[in-house]
Design an enzyme around this catalytic site. Structure first.
Site, PDB file in Angstrom:
ATOM      1  CG  LEU A 159      -9.089  16.698  -7.796  1.00  0.00           C
ATOM      2  CD1 LEU A 159     -10.610  16.680  -7.772  1.00  0.00           C
ATOM      3  CD2 LEU A 159      -8.592  17.978  -8.462  1.00  0.00           C
ATOM      4  N   GLY A 160      -7.626  12.971  -6.472  1.00  0.00           N
ATOM      5  CA  GLY A 160      -6.746  12.035  -7.186  1.00  0.00           C
ATOM      6  C   GLY A 160      -7.503  11.398  -8.331  1.00  0.00           C
ATOM      7  NE  ARG A 177      -0.277  14.471   0.913  1.00  0.00           N
ATOM      8  CZ  ARG A 177       0.257  13.259   0.880  1.00  0.00           C
ATOM      9  NH1 ARG A 177       0.927  12.833   1.928  1.00  0.00           N
ATOM     10  NH2 ARG A 177       0.123  12.492  -0.167  1.00  0.00           N
ATOM     11  NE  ARG A 195      -9.640   2.080   3.288  1.00  0.00           N
ATOM     12  CZ  ARG A 195     -10.080   1.797   2.055  1.00  0.00           C
ATOM     13  NH1 ARG A 195     -11.224   2.325   1.624  1.00  0.00           N
ATOM     14  NH2 ARG A 195      -9.407   0.986   1.259  1.00  0.00           N
ATOM     15  CD  GLU A 235     -15.822   0.160   6.613  1.00  0.00           C
ATOM     16  OE1 GLU A 235     -15.409  -0.796   5.912  1.00  0.00           O
ATOM     17  OE2 GLU A 235     -15.859   1.313   6.189  1.00  0.00           O
ATOM     18  CG  HIS A 288     -16.421  -0.222   2.434  1.00  0.00           C
ATOM     19  ND1 HIS A 288     -15.338  -0.147   3.277  1.00  0.00           N
ATOM     20  CD2 HIS A 288     -15.930   0.009   1.192  1.00  0.00           C
ATOM     21  CE1 HIS A 288     -14.237   0.106   2.579  1.00  0.00           C
ATOM     22  NE2 HIS A 288     -14.577   0.207   1.293  1.00  0.00           N
TER      23      HIS A 288
HETATM   24  P1  NAP Z   1      -5.122   8.676  -5.444  1.00  0.00           P
HETATM   25  O1  NAP Z   1      -5.224   8.785  -6.919  1.00  0.00           O
HETATM   26  O2  NAP Z   1      -3.808   8.365  -4.825  1.00  0.00           O
HETATM   27  O3  NAP Z   1      -5.681  10.053  -4.830  1.00  0.00           O
HETATM   28  C1  NAP Z   1      -5.575  10.368  -3.484  1.00  0.00           C
HETATM   29  C2  NAP Z   1      -5.581  11.885  -3.362  1.00  0.00           C
HETATM   30  O4  NAP Z   1      -5.568  12.243  -1.973  1.00  0.00           O
HETATM   31  C3  NAP Z   1      -4.385  12.531  -4.016  1.00  0.00           C
HETATM   32  O5  NAP Z   1      -4.832  13.568  -4.856  1.00  0.00           O
HETATM   33  C4  NAP Z   1      -3.566  13.073  -2.846  1.00  0.00           C
HETATM   34  O6  NAP Z   1      -2.943  14.294  -3.240  1.00  0.00           O
HETATM   35  C5  NAP Z   1      -4.626  13.290  -1.781  1.00  0.00           C
HETATM   36  N1  NAP Z   1      -4.087  13.163  -0.428  1.00  0.00           N
HETATM   37  C6  NAP Z   1      -3.295  12.161   0.054  1.00  0.00           C
HETATM   38  N2  NAP Z   1      -2.990  12.402   1.339  1.00  0.00           N
HETATM   39  C7  NAP Z   1      -3.586  13.573   1.665  1.00  0.00           C
HETATM   40  C8  NAP Z   1      -3.611  14.347   2.852  1.00  0.00           C
HETATM   41  N3  NAP Z   1      -2.931  13.972   3.951  1.00  0.00           N
HETATM   42  N4  NAP Z   1      -4.309  15.499   2.845  1.00  0.00           N
HETATM   43  C9  NAP Z   1      -4.966  15.897   1.734  1.00  0.00           C
HETATM   44  N5  NAP Z   1      -4.968  15.198   0.577  1.00  0.00           N
HETATM   45  C10 NAP Z   1      -4.289  14.060   0.550  1.00  0.00           C
HETATM   46  O7  NAP Z   1      -6.115   7.572  -4.883  1.00  0.00           O
HETATM   47  P2  NAP Z   1      -7.518   7.098  -5.488  1.00  0.00           P
HETATM   48  O8  NAP Z   1      -7.290   5.970  -6.411  1.00  0.00           O
HETATM   49  O9  NAP Z   1      -8.281   8.285  -5.975  1.00  0.00           O
HETATM   50  O10 NAP Z   1      -8.188   6.500  -4.142  1.00  0.00           O
HETATM   51  C11 NAP Z   1      -8.354   7.338  -3.029  1.00  0.00           C
HETATM   52  C12 NAP Z   1      -8.842   6.564  -1.816  1.00  0.00           C
HETATM   53  O11 NAP Z   1     -10.230   6.310  -1.924  1.00  0.00           O
HETATM   54  C13 NAP Z   1      -8.253   5.181  -1.570  1.00  0.00           C
HETATM   55  O12 NAP Z   1      -6.953   5.254  -0.995  1.00  0.00           O
HETATM   56  C14 NAP Z   1      -9.265   4.553  -0.641  1.00  0.00           C
HETATM   57  O13 NAP Z   1      -8.950   4.866   0.714  1.00  0.00           O
HETATM   58  C15 NAP Z   1     -10.562   5.252  -1.036  1.00  0.00           C
HETATM   59  N6  NAP Z   1     -11.468   4.323  -1.724  1.00  0.00           N
HETATM   60  C16 NAP Z   1     -12.628   3.940  -1.113  1.00  0.00           C
HETATM   61  C17 NAP Z   1     -13.488   3.067  -1.753  1.00  0.00           C
HETATM   62  C18 NAP Z   1     -14.761   2.617  -1.112  1.00  0.00           C
HETATM   63  O14 NAP Z   1     -15.173   1.496  -1.357  1.00  0.00           O
HETATM   64  N7  NAP Z   1     -15.425   3.448  -0.322  1.00  0.00           N
HETATM   65  C19 NAP Z   1     -13.165   2.553  -3.010  1.00  0.00           C
HETATM   66  C20 NAP Z   1     -11.992   2.968  -3.607  1.00  0.00           C
HETATM   67  C21 NAP Z   1     -11.146   3.861  -2.953  1.00  0.00           C
HETATM   68  P3  NAP Z   1      -1.576  14.764  -2.533  1.00  0.00           P
HETATM   69  O15 NAP Z   1      -0.627  13.614  -2.581  1.00  0.00           O
HETATM   70  O16 NAP Z   1      -1.161  15.955  -3.348  1.00  0.00           O
HETATM   71  O17 NAP Z   1      -1.956  15.156  -1.150  1.00  0.00           O
HETATM   72  C1  8YV Z   2     -13.163  -2.292  -1.522  1.00  0.00           C
HETATM   73  C2  8YV Z   2     -11.909  -0.057  -1.360  1.00  0.00           C
HETATM   74  O1  8YV Z   2     -14.378  -2.259  -0.836  1.00  0.00           O
HETATM   75  O2  8YV Z   2     -10.468  -0.135  -3.233  1.00  0.00           O
HETATM   76  C3  8YV Z   2     -10.634   0.261  -2.070  1.00  0.00           C
HETATM   77  O3  8YV Z   2      -9.786   0.942  -1.476  1.00  0.00           O
HETATM   78  O4  8YV Z   2     -12.158   0.409  -0.288  1.00  0.00           O
HETATM   79  C4  8YV Z   2     -12.950  -0.897  -1.997  1.00  0.00           C
HETATM   80  O5  8YV Z   2     -12.894  -0.864  -3.368  1.00  0.00           O
HETATM   81  C5  8YV Z   2     -12.162  -2.897  -0.630  1.00  0.00           C
HETATM   82  O6  8YV Z   2     -10.898  -2.842  -1.189  1.00  0.00           O
HETATM   83  C6  8YV Z   2     -12.502  -4.344  -0.363  1.00  0.00           C
HETATM   84  O7  8YV Z   2     -11.446  -4.958   0.288  1.00  0.00           O
END
Ligand code: NAP
Ligand code: 8YV
Length: 323
Positions: A163-164, A186, A242, A271, A289
């Site tokens: 929940l970030g 965490r 991921r 991927e 993705h």
């Molecule tokens: P963020 O604000 O840093 O939030 C990440 C959350 O995960 C935090 O609340 C953190 O809380 C929690 N976390 C970290 N490690 C953990 C663990 N080991 N166990 C349980 N919870 C954990 O990041 P965000 O901006 O929301 O982005 C999150 C992730 O989404 C990115 O890092 C990326 O991998 C993914 N993403 C995917 C796409 C896509 O295209 N599919 C696009 C954007 C992002 P704690 O530190 O308290 O644990």
């Molecule tokens: C993009 C993502 O697909 O921001 C991330 O962490 O997974 C996606 O927004 C990726 O970064 C493209 O490289």
């Protein structure tokens, strides 16, 4: 060849090593402003990097292209790795920090777009909209009658693992759809939703388990057989984090055997390769993705990547450093 073409420009424009292609309109801005060296087009990587060793102070990276200590060592003047993406599990940040190299990412500008995708994937998975559309397109409606009933999202509990920034944006959308929210991080947060100290107990309470943590070693296979057992045959998994966070082969087995009700996936372990056995599943919705893949969001991500490069070359504070 490309190096020879760019050589004369490097006196006026800073050199940037681009690991892989990024959003084309943003890449065009980058190529106008910097002398960009396209690493992914190089036939011989070592030969390509050799003449750049004394010149390149910046890497522009993106998901799918690893930036490791060996690459950093090939560029002794390196100051910054500016990543396109909020997730930076493709970059060895510890190796960068040891070498005094800064790493930046692209947070916040994609929260709404990714949360929209996560909510859409939840709706598609429970309501089977892609499957029912395929049913219509295949001409089955007149002969088979109504498409089978599906599952409502309203009244269900979404358990959010991670929940970030994006997780909170997903929670707001899920609430607007009448869902209840709980979460596991965490660390407990100051939010109005129940906290679970581990993913297994959250999965046991949840109808939909939403995964939106960072990738990397720390979260590898956080969603394993124990979590899927707790989610159970009525439970749904949605992963927009991921592929590495979920034990993909166990998930496939659980979907095939109906040990969970269904899954919505935007990300995969290797991927762009997805195990073909997933394609045959009627209880999975599979996106390639695309969570942040709108023109507006990708441009905002690209410009933030460039703004971090600009700040570095101007000797100013970086906008979104991660180390
Ligand atoms: P963020 O604000 O840093 O939030 C990440 C959350 O995960 C935090 O609340 C953190 O809380 C929690 N976390 C970290 N490690 C953990 C663990 N080991 N166990 C349980 N919870 C954990 O990041 P965000 O901006 O929301 O982005 C999150 C992730 O989404 C990115 O890092 C990326 O991998 C993914 N993403 C995917 C796409 C896509 O295209 N599919 C696009 C954007 C992002 P704690 O530190 O308290 O644990
Ligand atoms: C993009 C993502 O697909 O921001 C991330 O962490 O997974 C996606 O927004 C990726 O970064 C493209 O490289």
């Amino acid at each position: 060849m490309k190096d020879a073409r760019n050589a004369g420009k490097s006196a006026t424009k800073p050199d940037v090593l681009l690991m892989t292609g990024v959003y084309s309109r943003a890449q065009a801005v980058m190529e106008k402003e910097f002398t960009v060296h396209r690493l992914w087009e190089a036939a011989d990587r070592a030969a390509f990097l050799k003449p750049l060793a004394g010149r390149v102070k910046a890497i522009a990276s993106a998901g799918g292209a690893a930036v490791d200590g060996a690459l950093m060592d090939a560029l002794p003047g390196l100051k910054i790795v500016s990543n396109f993406g909020v997730g930076y599990d493709n970059v060895d940040v510890a190796a960068a920090s040891r070498r005094g190299v800064k790493v930046t990412n692209t947070p916040d500008v994609l929260n709404d777009c990714v949360a929209d995708t996560a909510m859409a994937l939840t709706l598609m998975t429970l309501r089977k909209f892609p499957q029912s559309e395929a049913f219509l397109r295949s001409g089955m409606w007149p002969t088979r009658g109504a498409y089978p009933m599906t599952t409502s999202v309203g009244g269900k509990l979404m358990g959010i693992v991670g929940l970030g920034r994006i997780g909170e944006a997903i929670a707001r959308r899920a609430q607007a759809h009448g869902m209840k929210i709980a979460y596991h991080n965490r660390n407990r947060k100051n939010v109005p939703w129940p906290y679970y100290a581990d993913a297994v107990s959250l999965a046991a309470a949840a109808d939909v388990l939403m995964i939106i943590t960072p990738g990397g070693a720390e979260t590898r296979h956080l969603v394993d057989a124990r979590v899927l057992d707790a989610l159970g045959p009525q439970g749904y998994l949605v992963n927009v984090a991921r592929g590495s966070v979920v034990d993909e082969m166990t998930l496939l087995d659980y979907l095939q055997r109906g040990k969970i009700a269904g899954a919505g996936l935007d990300v995969y372990a290797d991927e762009p390769r997805v195990p073909p056995a997933f394609f045959a599943l009627d209880n999975a919705v599979l996106l390639p993705h695309v969570a942040s893949a709108s023109n507006e969001t990708r441009m905002a991500m690209g410009m933030l990547q460039i703004d971090n490069l600009r700040a570095c070359f101007a000797g100013k504070a970086l906008l979104t450093p991660v180390n």
